[in-house]
Design an enzyme around this catalytic site. Structure first.
Site, PDB file in Angstrom:
ATOM      1  N   CYS A  93       0.803  -1.229   0.000  1.00  6.72           N
ATOM      2  CA  CYS A  93       0.000   0.000   0.000  1.00  6.72           C
ATOM      3  C   CYS A  93       0.836   1.280   0.000  1.00  6.72           C
ATOM      4  CB  CYS A  93      -0.925   0.004   1.216  1.00  6.72           C
ATOM      5  SG  CYS A  93      -2.045  -1.412   1.277  1.00  6.72           S
ATOM      6  N   HIS A 149      -2.871   6.370   4.579  1.00  2.56           N
ATOM      7  CA  HIS A 149      -1.783   5.408   4.783  1.00  2.56           C
ATOM      8  C   HIS A 149      -0.420   5.924   4.320  1.00  2.56           C
ATOM      9  CE1 HIS A 149      -0.617   0.859   4.923  1.00  2.56           C
ATOM     10  NE2 HIS A 149      -0.169   1.564   5.962  1.00  2.56           N
TER      11      HIS A 149
END
Length: 763
Positions: A93, A149
């Protein structure tokens, strides 16, 4: 009267000719004022940009690749637009999102290793500009909804401080779809839903995909599309774990026997509905005719949790095609050539310069970009300016066996390894002989029947394949240097760093594989390994611009400086800027060219090179997706290991065009290509910045912030300067005593997890 009228007409024509022309300025030109100042004219027809980023959607998890997945909206948008079938992302990610936002490879942001965990004081480099900042400077209103994130340990790391006017979503990597709880280990859990820079309490019970879609529609309704252009990043957390689809979406997949796959497919259907609602709002509110819709995943799928990358090899977290080849398409009425499939090589870093140029922004202020403007490639079908991709170089990730290195003599390395193994085996047998003298003869028989490994073909070495220069190379091949005795300290050349080159490689399968280097930069300080004290290196860094660049030791790759200087690119120039003439020069690396135990992956033309440990290289068909991992996981790996293995198990070479599923390792057949790609990795390594992977900070505990994840470091605190090295889990000065194995405890734990999984998987 007629004569007078004619005279007046002639007079008016003459007067109009004497006046200066008063044409309005053309779009994107400047208006000049009487005071000498200029201001940019208002830009017209700037498209609205809607970027939809999906989490963990695999290659086989969309309808146009797999008809068992029901995604009618996505299939229609892709069919009417341009499907990107040679598009690459990162395997996890944080690196993918960082490359989308910054347009730089992760070796240039310090995020080479793993993801940013909630308790880590790390985020995007504070000095680096971002995509929303460049779009906002071009007159855009910028909004983000969904998963961030990219770090939040201080307020300067938040999305609203990185170019977004508004933010609504989660800051960590994985949250519950209904409760918005996020954990970073046992007992370290907190609430993670934020509205701008405040915690958005009171949203529990609302499904996140629907909640984020609802916020996106509100943004579209509150904005006037005729006033200012809009950039919306809709970053859904679906289809990331936990697998929590609404029950009504599971029923269409009741025929799937695997429960995890069934739930995963249901979550893909929720994404399809979300995209349908957003595109409906775009049409209804007047955005659609002047909009560009981009759909992209952030990495490959995880088969253990229901995803599928079939028929690609590997999974999320690996550098096989299943981990890095992404699902993506572009849908827009502005496309000149629609309803087609593009197989041009594209990368997630390309969105930064592409979208900024499309928006009429100034890309020249963004130095050090690794992306290219690929809008002519997507819209008109022109050839892609990108010919290579650096997937990553992670010096912290090494396989257990680090003894074998590429040294132009893989046969000798194999012999040394087998000799060492034989010596260890012989030593172990001697110990057994001392303990059991009665079985002496039996052991002699066993050991004498098999020939010693010292009679390996090393005694009669096979003739080496000559490393011929590739057909269309304009430069000389790599010079062969005589082997020298290995000193204790490795040194490196202090000559000028290599400059990218443009070789062309013919594919052994008939196609032409381009080894073209599509960028040019200034020379970089070499990143060789040499053992020196950190203080001496830091003293020389100040004089690196004027004098020869200092060398780095293996340990110094893990060393970081102050926050102002770490993760900076002092000499690194913009790789995507036009007007920088390519130079035909070839690197002259010393032996060895590259430490092949380092995890790295590179794509050049048709060729893909992997070194180190690329991750589990399995092919996982959807019909064998497990509820619990079983012995099948190693079936293909065991089958392949029975074949003749490569002379160097840390090097993998594939022709992706001829072999897209990576089943034929050509490292032994094409040592010439391997050497050139290793030299290319060495060049990229010279431009890298140190890895920044700090230890967990106990101040991040949500219990100290009202039960929610939130920034915990003051703006004036130099948090990054505290860490003199890279955090490594489980390593301390003292050796830990091995705990006694408790098989009964493990068995109890296994059945407890099994029972819990069975209960939770019931529908």
């Amino acid at each position: 009267m007629q004569a007078a009228a004619a005279a007046l007409t002639v007079l008016s024509v003459l007067v109009s000719l004497d006046r200066p022309c008063a044409h309005p300025p053309a779009p994107n030109q400047t208006r000049h004022h009487n005071d000498g100042k200029t201001e940019p004219a208002q830009k017209k027809n700037q498209p609205h940009i809607i970027f939809i980023l999906i989490d963990d959607q695999g290659f086989n998890d969309i309808g146009y690749h797999n008809p068992n997945i029901k995604t009618p909206t996505l299939d229609k948008l892709a069919a009417e637009g341009v499907r990107l079938e040679n598009y690459y992302v990162q395997p996890i990610c944080t690196p993918s999102r960082s490359q989308l936002i910054t347009g730089r490879y992760q070796i240039h942001t310090g995020l080479q290793h793993s993801i940013i965990r909630p308790s880590q004081p790390s985020c995007l480099p504070l000095h680096m500009d971002t995509l929303p900042e460049r779009l906002r400077a071009a007159g855009y209103t910028t909004h983000m909804v969904g998963k961030w994130h990219l770090g939040f340990y201080r307020r300067a790391c938040l999305p609203t401080r990185k170019g977004f006017d508004t933010f609504f979503g989660s800051l960590t990597g994985s949250v519950d779809y209904y409760s918005y709880g996020s954990c970073d280990g046992p007992g370290l859990c907190g609430y993670d839903l934020h509205d701008d820079e405040d915690v958005a309490w009171g949203q529990e019970g609302k499904y996140s995909t629907f909640l984020f879609t609802q916020r996106a529609r509100k943004i579209l309704e509150s904005h006037d599309p005729r006033d200012k252009p809009l950039f919306l990043l809709l970053s859904l957390q679906a289809v990331h774990t936990p697998l929590q689809p609404p029950k009504s979406y599971i029923y269409p997949y009741h025929s799937m026997t695997n429960v995890a796959r069934r739930k995963f497919a249901a979550m893909v259907s929720t994404v399809d509905e979300a995209v349908r609602n957003v595109t409906y709002a775009l049409r209804k509110l007047g955005y659609y005719k002047n909009s560009v819709i981009i759909y992209s995943t952030d990495n490959g799928a995880q088969p253990f949790t229901g995803g599928s990358n079939w028929p690609l090899r590997g999974r999320k977290g690996t550098y096989w095609e299943g981990g890095v080849r992404g699902v993506a398409f572009v849908h827009s009425p502005l496309l000149r050539r629609r309803r087609r499939v593009s197989r041009a090589l594209l990368h997630i870093t390309d969105w930064f310069p592409t979208l900024v140029n499309l928006a009429g922004g100034d890309i020249s202020q963004s130095r050090g970009l690794d992306g290219f403007d690929v809008w002519p490639t997507i819209s008109e079908g022109k050839e892609s300016p990108r010919q290579e991709i650096l997937h990553n170089i992670d010096p912290l990730h090494k396989p257990p066996d680090q003894s074998v290195k590429w040294d132009n003599k893989p046969e000798e390395a194999t012999v040394r390894r087998t000799k060492d193994a034989a010596f260890k085996t012989q030593k172990k047998k001697k110990k057994i002989l001392k303990q059991q003298p009665k079985q002496k003869s039996a052991f002699k028989l066993k050991t004498t029947k098999k020939p010693l490994v010292f009679s390996h073909p090393a005694s009669k070495p096979k003739p080496k394949a000559k490393s011929r220069p590739l057909p269309s190379l304009k430069h000389k091949p790599l010079p062969k240097s005589k082997p020298k005795p290995k000193p204790r300290t490795k040194t490196c050349s202090r000559h000028q760093a290599p400059i990218p080159y443009r070789p062309q490689v013919k594919s052994p399968f008939g196609g032409a594989a381009s080894l073209a280097a599509t960028s040019s930069t200034r020379s970089q300080p070499p990143s060789c390994f040499r053992s020196k004290p950190r203080q001496a290196v830091l003293k020389k860094q100040s004089a690196s611009r004027s004098g020869p660049p200092p060398a780095k030791s293996r340990t110094q790759i893990k060393v970081h400086g102050k926050s102002k200087s770490r993760r900076t690119l002092s000499h690194y120039q913009n790789m995507s800027q036009p007007g920088m003439p390519p130079t035909q020069s070839h690197p002259t690396p010393q032996e060895p060219v590259w430490d092949t135990s380092v995890q790295a992956a590179l794509r050049v033309g048709d060729w893909k090179l992997l070194t180190g440990d690329p991750g589990h290289g399995d092919w996982v068909p959807p019909q064998v997706l497990p509820t619990l991992p079983g012995r099948w996981w190693n079936l293909e790996r065991i089958f392949l290991s029975s074949r003749k293995s490569s002379t160097n198990k840390h090097i993998f070479l594939f022709n992706i065009t001829a072999d897209p599923y990576e089943r034929h390792n050509l490292a032994d057949q094409r040592p010439d290509v391997v050497q050139q790609l290793l030299a290319r990795l060495a060049y990229y390594n010279q431009t890298s910045v140190p890895v920044y992977f700090p230890p967990d900070d106990p101040r991040a505990n949500p219990s100290q912030h009202g039960g929610a994840w939130a920034p915990w470091v003051d703006e004036d605190e130099d948090e990054e300067g505290k860490y003199q090295g890279v955090y490594k889990k489980g390593k301390s000065g003292k050796k830990k005593k091995k705990k006694e194995k408790c098989r009964l405890c493990k068995l109890r734990s296994f059945f407890l997890k099994l029972n819990t999984g069975m209960m939770s998987n019931r529908i």
